[in-house]
Design a protein around this motif. Structure first.
Motif, PDB file in Angstrom:
ATOM      1  N   THR A 103       7.062  -8.611   7.913  1.00 21.24           N
ATOM      2  CA  THR A 103       7.600  -7.506   8.701  1.00 21.24           C
ATOM      3  C   THR A 103       8.926  -7.067   8.085  1.00 21.24           C
ATOM      4  N   GLN A 104       9.503  -6.018   8.618  1.00 19.20           N
ATOM      5  CA  GLN A 104      10.834  -5.611   8.162  1.00 19.20           C
ATOM      6  C   GLN A 104      11.832  -6.017   9.236  1.00 19.20           C
ATOM      7  N   TYR A 105      12.912  -6.633   8.835  1.00 20.49           N
ATOM      8  CA  TYR A 105      13.821  -7.239   9.805  1.00 20.49           C
ATOM      9  C   TYR A 105      15.147  -6.476   9.845  1.00 20.49           C
ATOM     10  N   ASP A 106      16.103  -6.872   9.018  1.00 19.16           N
ATOM     11  CA  ASP A 106      17.421  -6.237   9.140  1.00 19.16           C
ATOM     12  C   ASP A 106      17.589  -5.025   8.212  1.00 19.16           C
ATOM     13  N   GLU A 107      16.594  -4.769   7.355  1.00 13.02           N
ATOM     14  CA  GLU A 107      16.679  -3.575   6.509  1.00 13.02           C
ATOM     15  C   GLU A 107      15.370  -2.792   6.588  1.00 13.02           C
ATOM     16  N   PRO A 108      15.154  -2.098   7.720  1.00 19.07           N
ATOM     17  CA  PRO A 108      13.897  -1.362   7.905  1.00 19.07           C
ATOM     18  C   PRO A 108      13.897  -0.022   7.155  1.00 19.07           C
ATOM     19  N   ILE A 109      12.718   0.542   6.971  1.00 16.05           N
ATOM     20  CA  ILE A 109      12.606   1.785   6.186  1.00 16.05           C
ATOM     21  C   ILE A 109      13.177   3.002   6.924  1.00 16.05           C
ATOM     22  N   ASN A 110      12.978   3.088   8.251  1.00 15.86           N
ATOM     23  CA  ASN A 110      13.473   4.243   9.024  1.00 15.86           C
ATOM     24  C   ASN A 110      14.500   3.792  10.060  1.00 15.86           C
ATOM     25  N   VAL A 111      15.638   4.466  10.124  1.00 13.84           N
ATOM     26  CA  VAL A 111      16.628   4.159  11.172  1.00 13.84           C
ATOM     27  C   VAL A 111      17.239   5.447  11.740  1.00 13.84           C
ATOM     28  N   ASN A 112      17.846   5.294  12.931  1.00 11.73           N
ATOM     29  CA  ASN A 112      18.674   6.354  13.532  1.00 11.73           C
ATOM     30  C   ASN A 112      17.991   7.703  13.688  1.00 11.73           C
ATOM     31  N   GLY A 113      16.883   7.715  14.380  1.00  3.91           N
ATOM     32  CA  GLY A 113      16.224   8.993  14.652  1.00  3.91           C
ATOM     33  C   GLY A 113      16.297   9.347  16.122  1.00  3.91           C
ATOM     34  N   TYR A 114      15.518  10.317  16.529  1.00  4.91           N
ATOM     35  CA  TYR A 114      15.408  10.627  17.961  1.00  4.91           C
ATOM     36  C   TYR A 114      14.122  11.383  18.236  1.00  4.91           C
ATOM     37  N   LEU A 115      13.732  11.329  19.496  1.00  8.45           N
ATOM     38  CA  LEU A 115      12.567  12.069  19.960  1.00  8.45           C
ATOM     39  C   LEU A 115      13.019  12.868  21.169  1.00  8.45           C
ATOM     40  N   GLU A 116      12.739  14.176  21.149  1.00  7.45           N
ATOM     41  CA  GLU A 116      13.168  14.994  22.269  1.00  7.45           C
ATOM     42  C   GLU A 116      11.996  15.220  23.215  1.00  7.45           C
ATOM     43  N   LEU A 117      12.212  14.935  24.504  1.00  5.98           N
ATOM     44  CA  LEU A 117      11.155  15.135  25.496  1.00  5.98           C
ATOM     45  C   LEU A 117      11.185  16.582  25.972  1.00  5.98           C
ATOM     46  N   SER A 118      10.092  17.005  26.629  1.00  6.16           N
ATOM     47  CA  SER A 118      10.028  18.416  27.033  1.00  6.16           C
ATOM     48  C   SER A 118      11.063  18.734  28.113  1.00  6.16           C
ATOM     49  N   ASP A 119      11.575  17.701  28.826  1.00  2.71           N
ATOM     50  CA  ASP A 119      12.637  17.980  29.811  1.00  2.71           C
ATOM     51  C   ASP A 119      14.018  18.051  29.143  1.00  2.71           C
ATOM     52  N   GLY A 120      14.032  17.977  27.817  1.00  7.72           N
ATOM     53  CA  GLY A 120      15.291  18.115  27.091  1.00  7.72           C
ATOM     54  C   GLY A 120      15.980  16.791  26.784  1.00  7.72           C
ATOM     55  N   ASN A 149       0.847  -1.199   0.000  1.00  9.55           N
ATOM     56  CA  ASN A 149       0.000   0.000   0.000  1.00  9.55           C
ATOM     57  C   ASN A 149       0.887   1.256   0.000  1.00  9.55           C
ATOM     58  N   SER A 150       0.782   2.084  -1.040  1.00 11.03           N
ATOM     59  CA  SER A 150       1.683   3.241  -1.154  1.00 11.03           C
ATOM     60  C   SER A 150       1.449   4.254  -0.030  1.00 11.03           C
ATOM     61  N   HIS A 151       0.197   4.395   0.413  1.00 12.58           N
ATOM     62  CA  HIS A 151      -0.055   5.399   1.452  1.00 12.58           C
ATOM     63  C   HIS A 151       0.561   4.978   2.796  1.00 12.58           C
ATOM     64  N   ALA A 152       0.565   3.662   3.047  1.00 12.80           N
ATOM     65  CA  ALA A 152       1.206   3.178   4.279  1.00 12.80           C
ATOM     66  C   ALA A 152       2.692   3.548   4.266  1.00 12.80           C
ATOM     67  N   VAL A 153       3.320   3.432   3.079  1.00 14.38           N
ATOM     68  CA  VAL A 153       4.736   3.795   2.954  1.00 14.38           C
ATOM     69  C   VAL A 153       4.915   5.292   3.200  1.00 14.38           C
ATOM     70  N   GLU A 154       3.991   6.100   2.655  1.00 15.67           N
ATOM     71  CA  GLU A 154       4.086   7.553   2.864  1.00 15.67           C
ATOM     72  C   GLU A 154       3.965   7.918   4.339  1.00 15.67           C
ATOM     73  N   LEU A 155       3.012   7.277   5.024  1.00 19.39           N
ATOM     74  CA  LEU A 155       2.840   7.582   6.451  1.00 19.39           C
ATOM     75  C   LEU A 155       4.060   7.136   7.254  1.00 19.39           C
ATOM     76  N   ALA A 156       4.625   5.983   6.886  1.00 20.01           N
ATOM     77  CA  ALA A 156       5.830   5.509   7.575  1.00 20.01           C
ATOM     78  C   ALA A 156       6.964   6.523   7.394  1.00 20.01           C
ATOM     79  N   MET A 157       7.094   7.039   6.168  1.00 18.03           N
ATOM     80  CA  MET A 157       8.159   8.027   5.923  1.00 18.03           C
ATOM     81  C   MET A 157       7.874   9.325   6.684  1.00 18.03           C
ATOM     82  N   LEU A 158       6.596   9.727   6.706  1.00 17.02           N
ATOM     83  CA  LEU A 158       6.219  10.972   7.379  1.00 17.02           C
ATOM     84  C   LEU A 158       6.595  10.915   8.860  1.00 17.02           C
TER      85      LEU A 158
END
Lengths: 108, 505
Positions: free
Chosen positions: B105-122, B65-74
């Motif tokens: 599922t995606q195993y050793d080659e997933p679509i998104n890697v190496n990100g981060y989420l910043e919490l409000s405490d920094g 499904n192309s839209h699922a891929v778009e949402l994953a990228m978003l």
């Protein structure tokens, strides 16, 4: 497989490997069958190791033989199967659901 | 243990710290499933959205499904991930929730890697990966209920495959979380991002957002500093966390359990444990399947996925402002008008969480009083925040102006707002309908004089400077005017009167 290194002169699959794989596949094998399949699978796997003799240092791994990628469809619903027809194929049905045997090892 | 209690004192004995990583599964908001054109919808009659693909019938083939891929990228972009070429794998296991006997599922080659989420405490929580996979069917276990409400001995199970094949994004954090409250903050912030990108309903209670927690403990090396990259202890994975409250309780329980084991010279065994909400504890399942062997291999029916730069650019151009950015924007606007006020921080965060920050910004920008805007939206609007999101900014601004100009008392303004959430009428009309005629200044003065006359003792105490008595006098005015008087105005009237009496003396 676990015994690859140790037994590289013999077959690359042990009878323990066969018992393990059979258990994962929910197959019940007799001792004779374990012995038979160990040697048969060994032949198959030995044959496959011929390929590892090829030098692939500069070859990009390929996960698919077709030269295609990004084969996608639009996110548009289409009717599926009729529920009655599908459930009619099942041995047991309850309240529109497939009824299956209890699940071993408790509730996941 | 409540969140407030855990905030006020450390959960673990001194010298110990907990290390937590979270796996969050969210259902993506698409029209159809990940690999077939069956509807992706919650709550339909069982087994009405099924087809040969999601039932795993022989000869059927999955198409992505192309839209699922778009949402994953978003979501990937929102989490600062790298978008990578990826492939799908089969994860093999026997369980009736997947009719194919494997999950794609995606195993050793997933679509998104190496990100981060910043919490409000920094705190920056690193994201290891965020990959696409299909959801499983829903199983109901029929059998005897144990004392805990858990099924001890299921007699049989019933399966609904409407959910089988629904697109999931599994977002896996690194073990960067150090407390249960931080874990909750992470999930809340992630939920905010999923809602902001319109990529998931993210409802824990409906299961469209599911959280598993990996918990371990270790000794802190320096008493003051938590060791950033020390060795990790043996971890346990906790499942069955159906609310933020469960998440906090389960993590605190589990970390405490592990410390108790280690302090009594026992070992933590790596295992999957289930949170039992009623009993407030985690239990090991001791399943024979514990030694997982999924025999992953590349899904031969699917081709590699490698979104090109053009497609990526198109998707990233849809990226709306993230919650942190929106909180900063609203906080700055409020700060310009009101200066630094820490008490407003929580209210600003609440408005962003409820999606009411746009309305607040518009009202403030068109001249509405910021404090009244924030108060009304954070106090009265949450009762029906979806209706609040639909409020006409002009009408809302008009209401705030009426309150500011004292055409309406705060109490009246609240009542008008509650009505505005039910109908689209202008605030003036609603105020008239509710009989909120403004109490004229002369009428108010008359009532104040009457109250002063009737309560001479209290009045003289007030005039002599006993400020607390003002509340009583205001209360009397409210009683006589049936709440139509503006409290602040009454106090001004009392002060005026008191001042003139003091001069006379």
């Amino acid at each position: 497989m676990a015994n690859n290194e140790a037994n590289h002169n013999k077959h690359i699959i042990s009878s323990d490997d066969v018992v393990h794989v059979a258990a994962l596949a929910r197959l019940e094998l007799s001792e004779d069958e374990v012995e038979l399949f160990t040697s048969q699978l060994g032949v198959v796997l030995d044959y496959a190791t011929v390929i590892s003799a090829v030098d692939t240092t500069d070859v990009t791994p390929c996960s698919h033989p077709l030269p295609l990628q990004n084969v996608l469809r639009a996110d548009e619903p289409k009717p599926g199967l009729n529920r009655q027809d599908v459930l009619a194929q099942a041995p047991l049905v309850e309240d529109g659901r497939f009824r299956v045997p209890p699940i071993l090892g408790g509730v996941p | 243990m409540t969140a407030a209690a855990s905030k006020s004192r450390p959960i673990l004995p001194s010298g110990w710290e907990m290390v937590v990583g979270l796996e969050v599964h969210c259902e993506l908001r698409t029209q159809t499933k990940l690999f077939c054109s069956c509807k992706n919808i919650f709550g339909d009659e069982p087994n009405t959205n099924i087809c040969p693909v999601c039932l795993g019938l022989p000869g059927s083939l999955p198409v992505l499904n192309s839209h699922a891929v778009e949402l994953a990228m978003l979501v990937g972009f929102a989490l600062h991930c790298e978008i990578r070429p990826s492939i799908f794998h089969r994860k093999n296991y026997f369980y009736p929730d997947m009719p194919k006997d494997y999950q794609i599922t995606q195993y050793d080659e997933p679509i998104n890697v190496n990100g981060y989420l910043e919490l409000s405490d920094g705190t920056r929580v690193r994201i290891e990966r965020a990959h696409l996979e299909e959801d499983t069917g829903k199983t109901i276990h029929v059998g005897e209920l144990g004392a805990s409400g858990r099924i001890h001995q299921a007699q049989w199970s019933c399966v609904d495959y409407n959910r089988a094949g629904v697109p999931l994004l599994e977002i896996v954090s690194m073990p960067d979380i150090r407390s249960a409250l931080q874990a909750r903050a992470y999930v809340s912030e992630l939920r905010g991002i999923l809602l902001a990108t319109n990529s998931s309903d993210a409802k824990m209670e409906e299961g469209s957002l599911r959280v598993d927690a990996n918990v371990s403990v270790r000794r802190v090396r320096d008493q003051d500093e938590s060791s950033a990259d020390g060795e990790l202890g043996t971890r346990c994975e906790i499942k069955n966390l159906n609310s933020l409250r469960s998440l906090v309780r389960a993590i605190d329980y589990e970390a405490t359990r592990q410390v108790a084991l280690l302090e009594s010279a026992q070992e933590v065994v790596s295992q999957t444990r289930h949170w039992i909400e009623d009993e407030g504890k985690t239990l090991s399942l001791r399943s024979k399947e514990e030694a997982f062997d999924y025999r992953y291999f590349p899904e031969p029916d699917l081709l590699p996925l490698a979104p090109g730069l053009d497609w990526q650019k198109e998707v990233v151009s849809d990226l709306p402002p993230m919650p942190q950015e929106r909180r900063d924007a609203l906080a700055n606007l409020v700060k310009e008008a009101l200066g630094d006020d820490a008490s407003l921080k929580d209210q600003v965060a609440l408005l962003v969480e409820l999606g009411l920050d746009t309305l607040a910004t518009e009202a403030i920008s068109s001249g509405a009083d910021p404090r009244i805007v924030i108060n009304r939206l954070s106090n009265e609007a949450p009762a029906d925040h979806q209706a609040a999101c639909r409020l006409d900014p002009k009408n809302f601004t008009a209401l705030v102006v009426m309150e500011k100009n004292e055409q309406l008392t705060p109490t009246q303004a609240k009542a008008v707002l509650v009505e505005m959430l039910k109908s689209e009428d202008e605030p003036l009309k609603i105020a008239q309908r509710l009989g909120f005629e403004t109490l004229g200044d002369q009428d108010l003065s008359a009532v104040v004089l009457q109250v002063v006359a009737e309560h001479q003792v209290e009045w003289s105490r007030y005039v002599q400077g006993e400020q607390q008595i003002a509340q009583f006098l205001v209360g009397q005015v409210m009683k006589l005017t049936k709440g139509r008087a503006d409290g602040a105005k009454v106090v001004r009237e009392l002060n005026k009167l008191g001042a003139s009496e003091n001069i006379e003396k």
